[in-house]
Enzyme design. Structure first.
Site, PDB file in Angstrom:
ATOM      1  N   ASN A   1      -5.460   6.033  -2.339  1.00  0.00           N
ATOM      2  CA  ASN A   1      -5.036   6.478  -1.010  1.00  0.00           C
ATOM      3  C   ASN A   1      -4.499   7.905  -1.027  1.00  0.00           C
ATOM      4  O   ASN A   1      -4.524   8.595  -0.011  1.00  0.00           O
ATOM      5  CB  ASN A   1      -3.994   5.520  -0.420  1.00  0.00           C
ATOM      6  CG  ASN A   1      -4.637   4.212   0.019  1.00  0.00           C
ATOM      7  OD1 ASN A   1      -5.853   4.143   0.185  1.00  0.00           O
ATOM      8  ND2 ASN A   1      -3.846   3.177   0.186  1.00  0.00           N
TER       9      ASN A   1
ATOM     10  N   SER B   1       0.828  -1.207   0.000  1.00  0.00           N
ATOM     11  CA  SER B   1       0.000   0.000   0.000  1.00  0.00           C
ATOM     12  C   SER B   1       0.858   1.250   0.000  1.00  0.00           C
ATOM     13  O   SER B   1       0.405   2.314  -0.419  1.00  0.00           O
ATOM     14  CB  SER B   1      -0.871   0.060   1.254  1.00  0.00           C
ATOM     15  OG  SER B   1      -1.720  -1.027   1.316  1.00  0.00           O
TER      16      SER B   1
ATOM     17  N   GLU C   1      -5.244  -1.469  -8.548  1.00  0.00           N
ATOM     18  CA  GLU C   1      -4.329  -0.496  -9.140  1.00  0.00           C
ATOM     19  C   GLU C   1      -3.098  -1.249  -9.652  1.00  0.00           C
ATOM     20  O   GLU C   1      -2.482  -2.017  -8.907  1.00  0.00           O
ATOM     21  CB  GLU C   1      -3.912   0.550  -8.095  1.00  0.00           C
ATOM     22  CG  GLU C   1      -5.076   1.446  -7.668  1.00  0.00           C
ATOM     23  CD  GLU C   1      -4.743   2.391  -6.516  1.00  0.00           C
ATOM     24  OE1 GLU C   1      -5.397   3.427  -6.409  1.00  0.00           O
ATOM     25  OE2 GLU C   1      -3.840   2.077  -5.709  1.00  0.00           O
TER      26      GLU C   1
END
Ligand code: NAD
Length: 371
Positions: free
Chosen positions: A188, A117, A150
């Protein structure tokens, strides 16, 4: 038969195993912890049992899904993988060691993917003998449910690897959105002002109820503060701080005191029984709801504009990612088309004029707006 390997059988890894196995792929799965390996199939069975009981999945299909999964002792037993995805602990040295071990056993054209992430994919590729085959496949939690993935390319990722990862992941039912190897990728990162501007409003004296009610009235399924309550203020703070550090503490990623205080108090949201709003629901929308929405949406558009300027993504890609990743009713560039450049620019100028000195740069318009 095409084989997918998954390393790390925690929250994300197990969901990724399920995703590819449900699509008919053979899956090799492993974890460093013996207990995680031994319980993996039972955990999947238990997770899917309610679907069988509800008649949404046939018992035979569940059995076939599980039969496609082979739990193995470690990466050395994953030599026949066409695509190997890691979902282990978020530490770069652990991920690098793992990819080095995988490279020793997989075929030259196998693709290696990280579900990180927050780490740089380029940094992870350093030291690999074939860095062009490493890319990011960033799934969202819960992986079997969330449509978005993604697809992260670092500067040396090869087209062949990207095409293969995209093809296999689309075949598993996902919408794959290419994005650059920049902190926070698309979702994010572009989500930051959704929370940040709400926290700014809170610090200026607006109530959490009014802010969230305004956003609900504009079609958002959850308001920004309700979303922080759902995920946890501590998780939101960690994500915000990590992005702020990665972006050299630019004021667009300012960490608002309202969030820090919430975490210091231990009012993390649903998990502690008290959040910004939780256990309450937002009340009626205030009279100036449209102003609140315009403020938050103008900063969402601006952040998306700055990401766009960095290359490696498209307006449509960013819109789709935010709609699928955050359940937004519309993407930033759809918002821009609806409001018009002038209105968004005017709003940013007003925010800049009213902002304290340390936040002034927060509202500097992205090139797509200025041009
Ligand atoms: P988790 O703690 O639930 O699972 C991690 C698993 O990896 C554990 O079972 C652990 O035993 C195993 N593991 C650790 N080191 C290992 C190694 N060297 N080899 C094999 N197995 C190892 O973590 P998670 O939430 O599933 O996150 C995994 C990755 O996915 C992280 O990189 C995280 O940033 C990323 N991610 C998480 C989320 C999320 O919402 N949780 C979303 C997207 C991406």
């Amino acid at each position: 038969m095409t084989t997918i390997a998954v390393i790390g059988l925690g929250t994300m890894g197990l969901g990724i195993v399920q995703t590819y196995a449900a699509a008919g792929f053979a899956v090799l799965a492993t974890d460093a912890v013996a207990g995680a390996r031994e319980t993996a199939l039972d955990r999947l069975r238990a997770g899917l049992a309610p679907r069988v009981q509800a008649g949404k999945m046939a018992q035979d299909d569940l059995d076939a899904l599980l039969a496609r999964i082979t739990v193995v002792a470690g990466p050395e037993a994953m030599g026949r993988a066409d695509l190997a995805i890691e979902a282990v602990v978020e530490r770069i040295e652990v991920k690098r060691d793992l990819f080095a071990a995988l490279e020793r056993v997989v075929s030259p054209d196998a693709v290696l993917a990280t579900n990180t992430s927050s780490l740089s994919v380029a940094a992870m590729a350093q030291g690999l003998s074939r860095p062009q085959r490493l890319l990011g496949l960033h799934f969202f939690n819960p992986a079997p449910v969330m449509k978005l993935v993604e697809l992260v390319a670092h500067p040396h990722t090869g087209t062949e690897a990207l095409d293969k990862a995209r093809h296999l992941t689309e075949a598993a039912g996902k919408t794959v959105i290419p994005c650059p190897d920049r902190p926070g990728f698309i979702v994010n990162r572009c989500a930051r002002p959704f929370y940040g501007e709400a926290l700014a409003l809170l610090e200026e004296g607006r109530s959490a109820s009014q802010i969230d009610a305004a956003m609900l009235a504009a079609g958002y399924r959850l308001g920004p503060l309700g979303l922080i309550d759902l995920v946890g203020a501590d998780i939101n703070l960690a994500a915000t701080e990590s992005l702020a550090a990665a972006m050299d503490h630019h004021p667009r990623y300012h960490v608002f005191d309202a969030l820090r205080r919430q975490v210091d108090r231990g009012d993390l949201g649903r998990k502690t029984g008290k959040g910004f709003l939780y256990p309450d629901q937002p009340g009626p929308a205030p009279k100036d709801a449209e102003d609140i929405v315009l403020r938050i949406e103008a900063t969402l558009v601006n952040e998306a504009g700055w990401l766009l300027a960095e290359g490696g993504t498209t307006q449509q890609g960013i819109d789709t990612a935010l709609k699928l990743g955050l359940n937004f009713p519309r993407g930033p560039f759809e918002i821009l088309a609806a409001h018009g450049h002038e209105r968004v620019l005017d709003q940013l100028a007003q925010l800049a004029a009213a902002a304290p000195a340390h936040l002034h740069g927060r509202y500097q318009p992205a090139p797509v707006l200025a041009g």
